[in-house]
Design a protein around this motif. Structure first.
Motif, PDB file in Angstrom:
ATOM      1  N   ARG A 153      43.483 -32.674  22.210  1.00 25.30           N
ATOM      2  CA  ARG A 153      44.631 -32.964  23.117  1.00 25.30           C
ATOM      3  C   ARG A 153      45.791 -33.018  22.393  1.00 25.30           C
ATOM      4  O   ARG A 153      46.789 -33.601  22.731  1.00 25.30           O
ATOM      5  N   GLY A 154      46.013 -31.992  21.416  1.00 24.87           N
ATOM      6  CA  GLY A 154      47.288 -31.746  20.804  1.00 24.87           C
ATOM      7  C   GLY A 154      47.354 -32.164  19.347  1.00 24.87           C
ATOM      8  O   GLY A 154      46.124 -32.721  18.847  1.00 24.87           O
ATOM      9  N   VAL A 155      48.366 -31.927  18.563  1.00 24.55           N
ATOM     10  CA  VAL A 155      48.334 -32.101  17.352  1.00 24.55           C
ATOM     11  C   VAL A 155      49.024 -33.924  16.962  1.00 24.55           C
ATOM     12  O   VAL A 155      49.857 -34.221  17.778  1.00 24.55           O
ATOM     13  N   LEU A 156      48.350 -34.455  15.957  1.00 26.87           N
ATOM     14  CA  LEU A 156      48.610 -35.931  15.940  1.00 26.87           C
ATOM     15  C   LEU A 156      49.413 -35.950  14.810  1.00 26.87           C
ATOM     16  O   LEU A 156      48.617 -35.485  13.360  1.00 26.87           O
ATOM     17  N   PRO A 157      50.601 -36.296  14.283  1.00 26.73           N
ATOM     18  CA  PRO A 157      51.372 -36.495  12.929  1.00 26.73           C
ATOM     19  C   PRO A 157      50.661 -37.651  12.385  1.00 26.73           C
ATOM     20  O   PRO A 157      50.467 -38.970  13.131  1.00 26.73           O
ATOM     21  N   HIS A 158      50.493 -37.664  11.079  1.00 26.44           N
ATOM     22  CA  HIS A 158      50.006 -38.562  10.376  1.00 26.44           C
ATOM     23  C   HIS A 158      50.858 -39.082   9.392  1.00 26.44           C
ATOM     24  O   HIS A 158      51.697 -38.031   8.631  1.00 26.44           O
ATOM     25  N   ARG A 159      51.262 -40.315   8.694  1.00 21.22           N
ATOM     26  CA  ARG A 159      52.057 -40.600   7.578  1.00 21.22           C
ATOM     27  C   ARG A 159      51.314 -41.202   6.409  1.00 21.22           C
ATOM     28  O   ARG A 159      52.134 -41.517   5.241  1.00 21.22           O
ATOM     29  N   LEU A 160      49.850 -40.816   6.429  1.00 21.71           N
ATOM     30  CA  LEU A 160      49.199 -40.915   5.120  1.00 21.71           C
ATOM     31  C   LEU A 160      48.593 -39.771   5.088  1.00 21.71           C
ATOM     32  O   LEU A 160      47.972 -39.299   6.203  1.00 21.71           O
ATOM     33  N   PRO A 161      48.292 -39.165   3.981  1.00 19.96           N
ATOM     34  CA  PRO A 161      47.241 -37.785   4.224  1.00 19.96           C
ATOM     35  C   PRO A 161      45.740 -38.313   4.140  1.00 19.96           C
ATOM     36  O   PRO A 161      45.417 -39.359   4.279  1.00 19.96           O
ATOM     37  N   LEU A 162      44.976 -37.291   4.438  1.00 21.22           N
ATOM     38  CA  LEU A 162      43.564 -37.700   4.830  1.00 21.22           C
ATOM     39  C   LEU A 162      42.948 -38.364   3.663  1.00 21.22           C
ATOM     40  O   LEU A 162      41.991 -39.101   4.186  1.00 21.22           O
ATOM     41  N   ARG A 163      43.012 -38.036   2.594  1.00 21.07           N
ATOM     42  CA  ARG A 163      42.381 -38.642   1.621  1.00 21.07           C
ATOM     43  C   ARG A 163      42.553 -40.019   1.534  1.00 21.07           C
ATOM     44  O   ARG A 163      41.698 -41.061   1.320  1.00 21.07           O
ATOM     45  N   ALA A 164      43.893 -40.659   1.856  1.00 17.59           N
ATOM     46  CA  ALA A 164      44.015 -42.103   2.010  1.00 17.59           C
ATOM     47  C   ALA A 164      43.371 -42.591   3.166  1.00 17.59           C
ATOM     48  O   ALA A 164      42.837 -43.644   3.314  1.00 17.59           O
ATOM     49  N   ARG A 165      43.490 -41.768   4.280  1.00 16.89           N
ATOM     50  CA  ARG A 165      43.168 -42.340   5.696  1.00 16.89           C
ATOM     51  C   ARG A 165      41.537 -42.425   5.260  1.00 16.89           C
ATOM     52  O   ARG A 165      40.964 -43.600   6.131  1.00 16.89           O
ATOM     53  N   LEU A 166      41.123 -41.682   4.574  1.00 14.57           N
ATOM     54  CA  LEU A 166      39.309 -42.014   4.270  1.00 14.57           C
ATOM     55  C   LEU A 166      38.917 -43.263   3.662  1.00 14.57           C
ATOM     56  O   LEU A 166      37.901 -43.525   3.577  1.00 14.57           O
ATOM     57  N   GLN A 167      40.159 -43.771   3.209  1.00 18.12           N
ATOM     58  CA  GLN A 167      40.089 -45.022   2.224  1.00 18.12           C
ATOM     59  C   GLN A 167      40.187 -46.406   2.929  1.00 18.12           C
ATOM     60  O   GLN A 167      40.359 -47.496   2.503  1.00 18.12           O
ATOM     61  N   ILE A 168      40.893 -46.208   4.373  1.00 20.50           N
ATOM     62  CA  ILE A 168      41.423 -47.315   4.759  1.00 20.50           C
ATOM     63  C   ILE A 168      40.328 -48.349   5.527  1.00 20.50           C
ATOM     64  O   ILE A 168      39.259 -47.953   5.886  1.00 20.50           O
ATOM     65  N   PRO A 169      40.423 -49.637   5.166  1.00 21.51           N
ATOM     66  CA  PRO A 169      39.260 -50.412   5.337  1.00 21.51           C
ATOM     67  C   PRO A 169      39.604 -50.976   6.813  1.00 21.51           C
ATOM     68  O   PRO A 169      40.380 -50.497   7.543  1.00 21.51           O
ATOM     69  N   VAL A 170      38.370 -51.486   7.342  1.00 18.90           N
ATOM     70  CA  VAL A 170      38.613 -52.104   8.938  1.00 18.90           C
ATOM     71  C   VAL A 170      39.811 -53.394   8.850  1.00 18.90           C
ATOM     72  O   VAL A 170      39.900 -53.992   7.852  1.00 18.90           O
ATOM     73  N   GLY A 171      40.710 -53.027   9.923  1.00 17.82           N
ATOM     74  CA  GLY A 171      41.831 -53.702   9.852  1.00 17.82           C
ATOM     75  C   GLY A 171      42.882 -53.135   9.007  1.00 17.82           C
ATOM     76  O   GLY A 171      43.995 -53.957   8.981  1.00 17.82           O
ATOM     77  N   GLY A 172      43.020 -52.124   8.233  1.00 20.50           N
ATOM     78  CA  GLY A 172      43.785 -51.421   7.722  1.00 20.50           C
ATOM     79  C   GLY A 172      44.852 -50.841   8.624  1.00 20.50           C
ATOM     80  O   GLY A 172      44.730 -50.824   9.775  1.00 20.50           O
ATOM     81  N   PRO A 173      45.870 -49.862   8.023  1.00 22.37           N
ATOM     82  CA  PRO A 173      46.933 -49.251   8.543  1.00 22.37           C
ATOM     83  C   PRO A 173      46.447 -48.010   9.301  1.00 22.37           C
ATOM     84  O   PRO A 173      47.423 -47.137   9.599  1.00 22.37           O
ATOM     85  N   ALA A 174      45.214 -47.927   9.964  1.00 24.05           N
ATOM     86  CA  ALA A 174      44.836 -46.746  10.769  1.00 24.05           C
ATOM     87  C   ALA A 174      45.819 -46.550  11.873  1.00 24.05           C
ATOM     88  O   ALA A 174      46.476 -45.427  12.094  1.00 24.05           O
ATOM     89  N   LEU A 175      45.974 -47.767  12.799  1.00 25.91           N
ATOM     90  CA  LEU A 175      46.886 -47.507  13.738  1.00 25.91           C
ATOM     91  C   LEU A 175      48.291 -47.180  13.465  1.00 25.91           C
ATOM     92  O   LEU A 175      49.084 -46.572  14.067  1.00 25.91           O
ATOM     93  N   ALA A 176      48.821 -48.164  12.435  1.00 26.43           N
ATOM     94  CA  ALA A 176      50.218 -47.947  11.910  1.00 26.43           C
ATOM     95  C   ALA A 176      50.643 -46.754  11.456  1.00 26.43           C
ATOM     96  O   ALA A 176      51.665 -46.152  11.847  1.00 26.43           O
ATOM     97  N   GLU A 177      49.761 -46.121  10.586  1.00 23.13           N
ATOM     98  CA  GLU A 177      50.135 -44.955   9.966  1.00 23.13           C
ATOM     99  C   GLU A 177      50.120 -43.708  10.926  1.00 23.13           C
ATOM    100  O   GLU A 177      50.949 -42.601  10.819  1.00 23.13           O
ATOM    101  N   ALA A 178      49.549 -43.765  12.039  1.00 20.11           N
ATOM    102  CA  ALA A 178      49.507 -42.904  13.099  1.00 20.11           C
ATOM    103  C   ALA A 178      50.542 -43.026  13.999  1.00 20.11           C
ATOM    104  O   ALA A 178      50.827 -42.032  14.876  1.00 20.11           O
ATOM    105  N   GLN A 179      51.341 -44.014  13.927  1.00 21.60           N
ATOM    106  CA  GLN A 179      52.390 -44.200  14.706  1.00 21.60           C
ATOM    107  C   GLN A 179      53.659 -43.618  13.849  1.00 21.60           C
ATOM    108  O   GLN A 179      54.070 -43.940  12.941  1.00 21.60           O
ATOM    109  N   PRO A 180      54.333 -42.657  14.723  1.00 18.39           N
ATOM    110  CA  PRO A 180      55.076 -41.624  13.682  1.00 18.39           C
ATOM    111  C   PRO A 180      56.606 -41.984  13.607  1.00 18.39           C
ATOM    112  O   PRO A 180      57.580 -41.627  13.925  1.00 18.39           O
ATOM    113  N   SER A 181      56.692 -43.463  12.898  1.00 22.50           N
ATOM    114  CA  SER A 181      58.207 -43.746  12.581  1.00 22.50           C
ATOM    115  C   SER A 181      58.709 -42.778  11.546  1.00 22.50           C
ATOM    116  O   SER A 181      58.197 -42.697  10.534  1.00 22.50           O
ATOM    117  N   GLY A 182      59.823 -42.421  11.977  1.00 18.33           N
ATOM    118  CA  GLY A 182      60.526 -41.547  11.166  1.00 18.33           C
ATOM    119  C   GLY A 182      60.191 -39.895  11.541  1.00 18.33           C
ATOM    120  O   GLY A 182      60.998 -39.233  10.529  1.00 18.33           O
TER     121      GLY A 182
END
Length: 394
Positions: free
Chosen positions: A28-57
């Motif tokens: 459903r389109g392209v999604l900007p991320h503010r962390l690279p994939l390597r970092a996103r794969l290390q995000i724990p439960v309750g981590g910044p997965a929601l926040a980093e995909a919110q495109p501040s800036g």
């Protein structure tokens, strides 16, 4: 690619985006991320997965003669049961750096977050089309700033004249990491977050790694910053460590050193600024965690309270005052061998005296006017003459 007669449809690619570190292609389109994939794969439960995909800036930047611009998006709306819904995120269109239009996506996916139950459920919703008209037919640089608090899938960009990639601005790149305040909580619009206000005043290109609830000295965030090109770097540390009650004083100092060591691996001589917490009465002397204020919830609005006990400070629990003292000490120690390392007391941006005139509406985050004040103060102290990020500082 041409759409309806006289219009051009331009794929949204990484070349059109500023402020994003990665771009995910979805159904459903392209999604900007503010962390690279390597970092996103290390995000724990309750981590910044929601926040980093919110495109501040994050903004779409291009050059065109178009008089009308349309952008199809699938936005994600957040809902908290029992709490009044947040207003729709704001999209701002700038022409040659000046605001020329705003829009909101009135519908999209709905993410229901039940803080009491600890659950989050997404219900798919429809796409929305944003339309910006009445632009001059002259050649111009256009930026569309995405909401700081709504994940946004970018489906299609349409214009009534061809689009070209915007040329490099030649401005220095400022990479900033902080909490939800840095991400923009309670700001009026994406260019109204305090980092965006400061970046505009300092004439720099912003990459905002403000991660709501997750400025926690995570190693994956430090590595992402280490590997990201930047001319200027700042880290704002403190409030999330208190309101998550994540660590004790014994762990805090070594964690700060480790985070800064990692940054220096990739940026050994880049001006690096450590910013301590703003004033927050909840946690000046009372440790975390933060909790939802039941009285506020009963009123249908989100407010917070401090759930820690001041007596626990003796056992190593952190407060904002302790964090400020430790950060100042650590920077003094390191600056003896690192002349490009600097410190800014967060109380110079928002102090106890400011609380009476500009109280935090939820007791934890500044309002829109305060965001602008903080950004202006930061710009004067940091980008101004003699500041650590002044144009002649290197």
């Amino acid at each position: 690619m041409n759409g309806r007669a006289g219009w051009t449809t331009t794929p949204v690619t990484a070349e059109l985006l500023r402020g994003a570190i990665d771009l995910e292609h979805t159904e459903r389109g392209v999604l900007p991320h503010r962390l690279p994939l390597r970092a996103r794969l290390q995000i724990p439960v309750g981590g910044p997965a929601l926040a980093e995909a919110q495109p501040s800036g994050v903004r779409i930047a291009f050059r065109t003669r178009a008089t009308t611009v349309e952008l199809d998006v699938v936005a994600t709306k957040r809902v908290h049961p029992g709490i009044a819904p947040a207003p729709d995120g704001v999209y701002e269109l700038l022409v040659n750096g000046r605001l020329a239009g705003t829009a909101r996506a009135p519908h999209g996916d709905v993410l229901t977050i039940d803080m009491a139950a600890g659950t989050a459920v997404t219900r798919p919703g429809p796409m929305a089309t944003l339309r910006f008209g009445g632009l001059s037919g002259t050649d111009k640089d256009v930026e569309i700033w995405l909401p700081y608090d709504e994940s946004t899938r970018l489906v299609a960009l349409r214009t009534d004249a061809p689009v070209r990639t915007a040329p490099p601005t030649g401005r220095r790149v400022w990479l900033h990491h902080g909490s939800s305040i840095s991400q923009g909580s309670n700001a009026a619009a994406p260019t109204g977050t305090w980092p965006a206000v400061a970046a505009a005043a300092g004439a720099v290109e912003l990459v905002n790694l403000g991660l709501g609830g997750n400025a926690l000295l995570d190693p994956f965030t430090a590595r992402a910053m280490r590997d990201e090109p930047a001319d200027l770097i700042s880290v704002k540390i403190g409030i999330n460590l208190v309101n998550t009650d994540l660590m004790r004083l014994r762990a805090f100092g070594p964690a700060v050193h480790g985070f800064l060591d990692t940054l220096r691996e990739g940026h050994p001589s880049t001006p690096l600024l450590v910013v301590s917490p703003l004033h927050c009465a909840l946690h000046e002397r009372t440790p975390g965690p933060s909790a939802m204020n039941v009285e506020g919830a009963n009123e249908g609005r989100l407010r917070f309270t401090a759930a820690g006990d001041p007596a626990e400070v003796a056992a190593g629990k952190l407060t904002l005052r302790i964090i400020r003292e430790e950060l100042a000490r650590i920077v003094r120690q390191r600056a003896a061998e690192d002349p490009h390392l600097h410190h800014l007391d967060g109380l110079a941006l928002y102090g106890e005296a400011d609380e009476a005139a500009l109280p935090m509406p939820d007791d934890l985050h500044p309002d829109a006017a305060t965001h602008r004040l903080i950004g202006e103060r930061f710009a004067r102290a940091v980008f101004g003459d003699g500041g650590p990020f002044a144009a002649d500082s290197r």
